[in-house]
Write an enzyme that holds these catalytic residues in place. Structure first.
Site, PDB file in Angstrom:
ATOM      1  N   LYS B 168       0.652  -1.243  -0.058  1.00  9.66           N
ATOM      2  CA  LYS B 168      -0.075  -0.062   0.137  1.00  9.66           C
ATOM      3  C   LYS B 168       0.869   1.252   0.062  1.00  9.66           C
ATOM      4  CE  LYS B 168      -2.863  -2.411  -0.710  1.00  9.66           C
ATOM      5  NZ  LYS B 168      -4.017  -2.071  -1.797  1.00  9.66           N
ATOM      6  N   ASP B 231      -8.051   0.133  -5.147  1.00  6.15           N
ATOM      7  CA  ASP B 231      -6.757   0.435  -5.681  1.00  6.15           C
ATOM      8  C   ASP B 231      -7.071   1.607  -6.571  1.00  6.15           C
ATOM      9  OD1 ASP B 231      -3.754   0.200  -5.669  1.00  6.15           O
ATOM     10  OD2 ASP B 231      -4.294  -0.073  -7.862  1.00  6.15           O
ATOM     11  N   GLU B 235      -6.705   5.835  -5.917  1.00  4.68           N
ATOM     12  CA  GLU B 235      -5.832   6.539  -6.912  1.00  4.68           C
ATOM     13  C   GLU B 235      -6.501   7.789  -7.608  1.00  4.68           C
ATOM     14  OE1 GLU B 235      -3.472   3.592  -9.021  1.00  4.68           O
ATOM     15  OE2 GLU B 235      -4.700   4.037 -10.893  1.00  4.68           O
TER      16      GLU B 235
END
Lengths: 489, 489
Positions: B168, B231, B235
């Site tokens: 991470k 994820d 982002e």
């Protein structure tokens, strides 16, 4: 991409010269109304399903144009529709058999024109298809449903003609300019038409008749797919989304350079919807630059040069997403989310507060074209035109969807209200699209275009603008409509 | 969504209390390295395919952690790769058999870790799959490939274990903090792991061993799908896209309020990457507000209140697009376009020019937390946390993907460089996503949040922040890692 040339058994067609060839078009006007019974042969009853701005305008125009025939125009609404009262006010009533439940009206009509919202189309098209009588023709005013059917792996029902007549302007303009046509023959909003299925050979003349009855100054041929792409891309770019991004980014730019809110509003939003749109409508794209003094032209060229590349990049991205179906999936996902959470409004930013004052002092003086704003706006318009040309759209579609719809329909309405009002009062598909893409134009211009505008202008890009084929296409299209007052009070 | 509890034959697992239950986790550290041979049973050779930031970090950490074993770590690169020289500098060489063609290295390895770019994965995964020896295990560091395979209607090849260990944090952080682990046992970047296919029962311990060898302070379980969603959404939101939108919009806001460029930069970008990130990393989310005086808290509360709803609306939209596959299709379309036209840079806006001066005068004084900026940033973070919780992600995934990765890995790097540099130097999937969504946050905040921040704070929203379960989850996660210096020089 489309067969631009075709024949009619009813109407006198013309050939229009466009860059690299010709397109067959029909010049409209009230003198053609006597041909409508022949064009509508086999149609005794037209059902207009839906009473949004486009449904209202088309139902009224069709009824007025067909008043001397025995064809009935009826309006179909979903049960409990809040629009019924307004339809009655406009003379569509249950008593006269011209207002009723949408499925009933669809079942009784020979031409069923679907003007409900995209979301309602997605939810209800199968029910409506199931009620159609044999040989009834399905009419559309844009290609969205085809896009949806393809995404879902479906198609239109067999045995029915499927045609589209797509006015290149808002419903309000379609009605307002049609009314001007009583004094100025041929006033109206241009339309494209498409024949998607034609089981009995009636489709082309039926579509042309429908377009003449709407008051289209001229009608050109496209396909549902080409229409769908240019329509959805256009409203995300120069027609709506990009305009919003342009004026927000320019307002901030002028404010940061020291202008007070009212001046910054006049140089950005007011300039695009007012003098720039009027100049293009009256005299074409080159006239915007030619009307500037030499210092102004230098500023225009720098702004144009800096804007073109990021604009083109964004229009290409939008085009890809629309052609791929991604954009449509996003709309469906958004509609689902909106069930739980309403769409927020966008007209509360400080910029719009200045608009009221700007509109109040309009009478006092004529605003000049602002060179920087004009360069940014024109470059964005040309970027869309170039992308459409590269993707082989017919030139009539290109100029109507990139220029004429903007300067003769949408921008005058934005001028009367404001851009945020327009964005928040368009179709949901358009609103969602403007909300997705407007910010992209804003950021790209603030972060890429405006810093680059400090550099000298690119001469070859300016030469390309100067000699661009769109000027010829636009001037050919302009000859096909009478000069009318596009302002909206 | 995931089975958060599981067993290991090799490692001593712990139970971590999280809101509403527990999660089974493995606390890492170098004292576990003696267990690695058992965890890697059957693996003689690990092939790391790719030498981007993540490939380099993982190859180096794995080699260092396995130095006392007979397991070889080899790097595989595509023919003619420009990265070969750097890999050789770091001791991976053809002579020693630890550097070679990617297909050859893949064919010879028992664990094949795919760390090439998403675009390369899309183009070449079938070739790589075809070279695998029987029972070789496929290793991934995020779920992108699963998303792609699903979209294309494909799957991983039968007979092979498929596992993921997903640090991470950026590759640079994975290496840098691992190196600190030599002095401070347990320093590193937390990882999730997933077992997607486990034909012979080795998968869980192999994944845990891989994670321990990378230096993860703690490792928690997820699924490839859950990892992929959090994820890619993360982002586009608080890790990268939203941060860019936040700082651009705040910079403009402070400039318009009269601040000079340097001050506006310090109050926006510098504040987020500096004092706000440091405070959250050291003391959690509540500490940001608690460190303010009472006037500051009022400003924080108004900014938080005004920001939360538009932030949540956007994160929900991003989540829908990622879960539906729409976002992935957009990435593929963009990659195709980029073949013809390179991606433009975004670091040229006037804001970034101020960054250089700001960084130069850092030593002179400690910058206080700016209450308005802190309220906006924190509300965006909580909006992402709430969306992930509503979609049933494990709490470890939520806090790592929404808070810890931001404040311990990405923001310190943005602080050392700047946000634009980061956005333009991430993976293409992340860059494209930040470019799509950053502007959405910017516009929504400028047009909706900031005007609404003039209104009084919403007390129930602030109470929800005060008593939010994330504080418990974050503090549980914080106990699992030693205190390390996260600053980047």
């Amino acid at each position: 991409m489309t067969s631009k040339n075709y024949t009619s058994r009813v109407f006198p067609l013309e050939t229009m010269a466009v860059p690299g060839g010709t397109e067959t078009i029909l010049r409209g006007g009230r003198h053609l109304f006597t041909l409508l019974p022949e064009a509508f042969a086999g149609v005794r009853r037209i059902g207009v399903i839906g009473w949004g701005p486009q449904g209202r305008a088309q139902a009224l125009n069709l009824r007025d144009s067909l008043v001397d025939t025995d064809i009935t125009v009826a309006v179909g609404l979903r049960p409990g529709s809040a629009s019924a009262a307004d339809a009655r006010t406009h003379g569509f009533t249950e008593e006269s058999g011209t207002l009723g439940d949408w499925l009933t009206v669809a079942a009784e009509s020979d031409l069923v024109i679907l003007l409900i919202s995209d979301a309602a189309l997605v939810a209800h098209h199968q029910e409506i298809f199931a009620t159609l009588k044999p040989r009834a023709v399905i009419g559309l005013s844009h290609g969205f449903l085809l896009g949806h059917l393809r995404t879902a792996g479906n198609d239109f029902p067999d045995g029915h003609g499927v045609i589209a007549v797509c006015p290149k302007g808002m419903g309000n303009s379609v009605r307002r300019l049609y009314e001007q046509g009583a004094q100025i023959n041929g006033a109206g909003i241009n339309s494209s038409f498409a024949v998607h299925a034609d089981p009995d050979g009636r489709a082309t003349d039926l579509a042309l008749g429908w377009s003449v009855a709407l008051g289209s100054p001229y009608t050109f041929r496209t396909t549902l797919e080409s229409e769908y792409r240019s329509d959805i891309v256009g409203e995300r770019a120069i027609l709506l989304g990009a305009v919003h991004g342009i004026v927000e980014s320019l307002y901030t730019r002028y404010r940061l350079a020291g202008d007070d809110p009212v001046t910054a509003y006049e140089k950005s939003c007011e300039n695009v919807t007012g003098p720039i749109a009027r100049t293009i409508s009256r005299a074409g794209l080159l006239a915007v630059r030619e009307g500037l003094d030499s210092a102004g032209r230098e500023v225009f060229d720098c702004a144009y040069t800096a804007t073109y590349a990021p604009a083109r990049e964004l229009v290409a991205e939008i085009y890809d997403e629309v052609a791929d179906g991604t954009e449509l999936r996003s709309v469906v996902l958004a509609e689902r989310r909106l069930g739980a959470r309403p769409m927020s409004e966008i007209g509360r930013s400080p910029m719009w507060a200045a608009g009221t004052e700007v509109r109040a002092r309009r009478a006092a003086r004529e605003l000049p074209v602002e060179p920087f704003t004009a360069g940014v706006f024109t470059a964005t318009m040309i970027a869309q035109i170039d992308e459409f040309a590269e993707r082989s759209h017919p030139w009539s579609e290109i100029v109507n969807e990139s220029v004429i719809e903007a300067v003769d329909s949408l921008l005058p309405y934005m001028h009367a209200r404001d851009v945020a009002y327009m964005v928040d009062n368009c179709s949901r598909t358009a609103r969602l699209g403007a909300r997705r893409w407007g910010p992209r134009f804003q950021s790209a211009y603030e972060q890429i275009a405006y810093p680059a505008s400090e550099l000298p202008a690119n001469e070859s890009l300016m030469r390309a603008f100067d000699t661009h084929p769109v000027h010829e296409a636009l001037s050919a299209a302009a000859k096909l409509r009478p000069s009318v007052d596009i302002s909206v009070s």
